[in-house]
Design an enzyme around this catalytic site. Structure first.
Site, PDB file in Angstrom:
ATOM      1  N   GLU A   7       9.590   4.607   3.565  1.00 51.77           N
ATOM      2  CA  GLU A   7       8.351   5.327   3.857  1.00 51.77           C
ATOM      3  C   GLU A   7       8.190   5.588   5.349  1.00 51.77           C
ATOM      4  O   GLU A   7       7.629   6.616   5.747  1.00 51.77           O
ATOM      5  CB  GLU A   7       7.142   4.539   3.328  1.00 51.77           C
ATOM      6  CG  GLU A   7       6.957   4.577   1.828  1.00 51.77           C
ATOM      7  CD  GLU A   7       7.875   3.642   1.069  1.00 51.77           C
ATOM      8  OE1 GLU A   7       7.960   3.744  -0.169  1.00 51.77           O
ATOM      9  OE2 GLU A   7       8.538   2.792   1.730  1.00 51.77           O
ATOM     10  N   GLU A  21     -11.465   3.593 -11.110  1.00 48.44           N
ATOM     11  CA  GLU A  21     -10.153   4.125 -10.763  1.00 48.44           C
ATOM     12  C   GLU A  21     -10.146   5.646 -10.626  1.00 48.44           C
ATOM     13  O   GLU A  21     -11.124   6.328 -10.940  1.00 48.44           O
ATOM     14  CB  GLU A  21      -9.121   3.701 -11.822  1.00 48.44           C
ATOM     15  CG  GLU A  21      -8.495   2.343 -11.550  1.00 48.44           C
ATOM     16  CD  GLU A  21      -7.553   2.369 -10.352  1.00 48.44           C
ATOM     17  OE1 GLU A  21      -7.309   3.452  -9.784  1.00 48.44           O
ATOM     18  OE2 GLU A  21      -7.066   1.290  -9.978  1.00 48.44           O
ATOM     19  N   TYR A  65      -2.003  -0.233  -2.677  1.00 44.63           N
ATOM     20  CA  TYR A  65      -2.399  -0.921  -3.901  1.00 44.63           C
ATOM     21  C   TYR A  65      -3.815  -1.453  -3.733  1.00 44.63           C
ATOM     22  O   TYR A  65      -4.182  -1.903  -2.650  1.00 44.63           O
ATOM     23  CB  TYR A  65      -1.444  -2.089  -4.199  1.00 44.63           C
ATOM     24  CG  TYR A  65       0.010  -1.708  -4.101  1.00 44.63           C
ATOM     25  CD1 TYR A  65       0.625  -0.989  -5.114  1.00 44.63           C
ATOM     26  CD2 TYR A  65       0.753  -2.039  -2.976  1.00 44.63           C
ATOM     27  CE1 TYR A  65       1.958  -0.619  -5.022  1.00 44.63           C
ATOM     28  CE2 TYR A  65       2.086  -1.681  -2.870  1.00 44.63           C
ATOM     29  CZ  TYR A  65       2.686  -0.964  -3.901  1.00 44.63           C
ATOM     30  OH  TYR A  65       3.998  -0.595  -3.792  1.00 44.63           O
TER      31      TYR A  65
END
Length: 473
Positions: A224, A273, A164
């Site tokens: 993960e 982004e 993130y």
């Protein structure tokens, strides 16, 4: 083929001619961000970058573009750097099926060499720089963020490792954007409902297997760490956090331990982004850093993110495609051939499928929209026949231009969810979605004239091998 740590992977890149070390002095701004964009402009086999002489930061090293090419992605999986993308896809899918691979727990880690408990100052510790000139500040954009389900803390699979963006807001404060579709948003909601802070650990400079797993759209209760073990072919090593019950990557260069402060929000952004647009500023949660661990002379890793393609697209391309492929094959095991969702994190997905009967491909497209990743992404799904390679865009364009009929083969579904970062969504997080059926019509559909397709010359595959070997000499 597992890499011991981040430095081990960098050494492999160096040996394979896939790491370019820049020893001349550079400015943090704008040189590092500019170099990140520049290397992305130079093709899909480019090397990683290691900067060792950064003005204002004594002895600091910054790595960029570490996974920013198909060559480096292949090396991440222990494959020859010349491995074609389609082969990498199917090899990743084969390893994905090995999940879960149990972790290996260690008592200590290399990053325990140095510990900071008091007077934490991220501006001194990390060589910070702006990636794009319109960014609202300095960002950590390739860090693994670890958090736990607050209602089921003993469930190892519900411990999340995700990537993130985090803006450096102060000496020991970060802003974080927990996108609603991601697991950490669930964990934060659980903590805040109880009026509690959410413990988090942040790992910088990790082995590529865990970074790849952290960027993979797994189910909520899939670990993960156990996926990283499947990717690298042996158990992934973890060590317990010193301040919480979280598990962190053993091979990280830097560990930041802290907590997301319940109920606190601060302005965060803008940020350039992966959509190729700035996402603007929003009120976002805040992380308080309480302790830092790091290796001596740590290597700080970042990735340039901006107008595609950049390292982000190589990092999340195949590992976005494979979960969609596996989930579609669960529903249609005999029909699904391959999935290419490498474009802007799967906002566009191309699915190669057999058609069992007329209208079948359109049903496959609808199913793609309802997968865990499809719910927040997959704005456009293109269906092609099983003999069309979804990774070969000229073939896909041929299918669109000859098989798709605008009257019969376009389906739009209004007002579906999409990640708020999509600049085309209106309001943010809501969009119409589209399915384009570029498969050959089969009964009971009888339109068109598709009865005489060209045959491939008999010895084509043999000559592909001959000519490939000749070109590599």
């Amino acid at each position: 083929m597992a890499y011991k740590d981040f430095r081990d992977f960098l050494n492999t890149l160096h040996k394979e001619g896939q790491l370019l070390t820049v020893t001349d002095e550079v400015q943090p701004d704008p040189d590092l961000g500019s170099a990140g964009q520049a290397i992305s402009n130079l093709g899909d086999q480019t090397p990683g970058l290691l900067f060792t002489n950064i003005y204002g930061y004594n002895n600091a090293k910054v790595a960029l573009n570490v996974m920013g090419s198909w060559s480096n992605h292949a090396l991440m999986m222990g494959l020859p750097k010349s491995t074609p993308v389609k082969e990498q896809f199917f090899e990743f899918a084969r390893r994905y099926e090995k999940f879960p691979v149990k972790v290996k727990r260690e008592e200590t880690a290399p990053f325990h060499e140095c510990e900071i408990k008091d007077d934490i100052n991220l501006f001194d510790l990390l060589p910070l720089f702006r990636l794009n000139q319109g960014d609202g500040g300095y960002y950590l954009d390739k860090a693994c963020v670890i958090s736990r389900d607050q209602h089921d803390k003993e469930n190892f699979g519900k411990q999340n490792v995700g990537i993130y963006r985090m803006q450096v807001k102060g000496k020991d404060r970060l802003g974080i954007q927990p996108v609603p579709q991601h697991d950490i948003a669930i964990h934060l909601k659980q903590a805040e409902e109880k009026g509690e802070n959410l413990p988090v650990s942040i790992a910088l400079g990790c082995e590529p297997a865990i970074v790849t797993a952290a960027a993979t759209p797994l189910h909520y209760d899939q670990s993960e760490y156990e996926m990283a073990g499947a990717i690298q072919g042996e158990p992934y090593r973890i060590v317990k956090s010193q301040l919480s019950d979280l598990d962190v990557p053993w091979g990280a260069e830097v560990i930041l331990e802290g907590e997301i402060l319940a109920g606190e929000r601060e302005y965060e952004g803008p940020f350039g982004e992966f959509t190729g647009h700035y996402s603007g500023g929003r009120s976002m949660p805040v992380i308080k850093i309480n302790r830092v661990y790091h290796r001596k002379d740590p290597i700080f890793e970042s990735l340039y993110i901006g107008m595609p393609w950049t390292e982000t697209d190589y990092l999340i391309g195949i590992n976005t495609s494979v979960p969609l492929y596996q989930q579609l094959k669960e529903a249609y095991p005999e029909e699904i051939e391959a999935v290419n969702a490498m474009y802007t994190h799967g906002l566009v997905a191309i699915v190669s499928t057999k058609s069992r009967y007329g209208g079948f491909a359109k049903a496959v497209g609808m199913r793609a929209l309802t997968t865990p990743h499809g719910l927040g992404y997959c704005k456009l799904v293109i269906l092609v026949d099983e003999d069309v390679d979804p990774f070969n865009l000229p073939q896909v364009m041929w299918a669109l231009s000859t098989k798709m009929h605008p009257k019969h083969d376009v389906i739009t579904v209004p007002n579906l969810s999409v990640l708020p970062l999509d600049p085309g969504s209106e309001p943010a997080g809501i969009t119409d979605k589209m399915i384009l059926d570029a498969t050959t019509p089969v009964a009971p559909e009888t339109r068109g004239h598709y009865s005489q397709p060209l045959d491939t010359p008999l010895e084509t595959e043999k000559w592909e091998k001959i000519l490939t070997n000749m070109m590599q000499k």
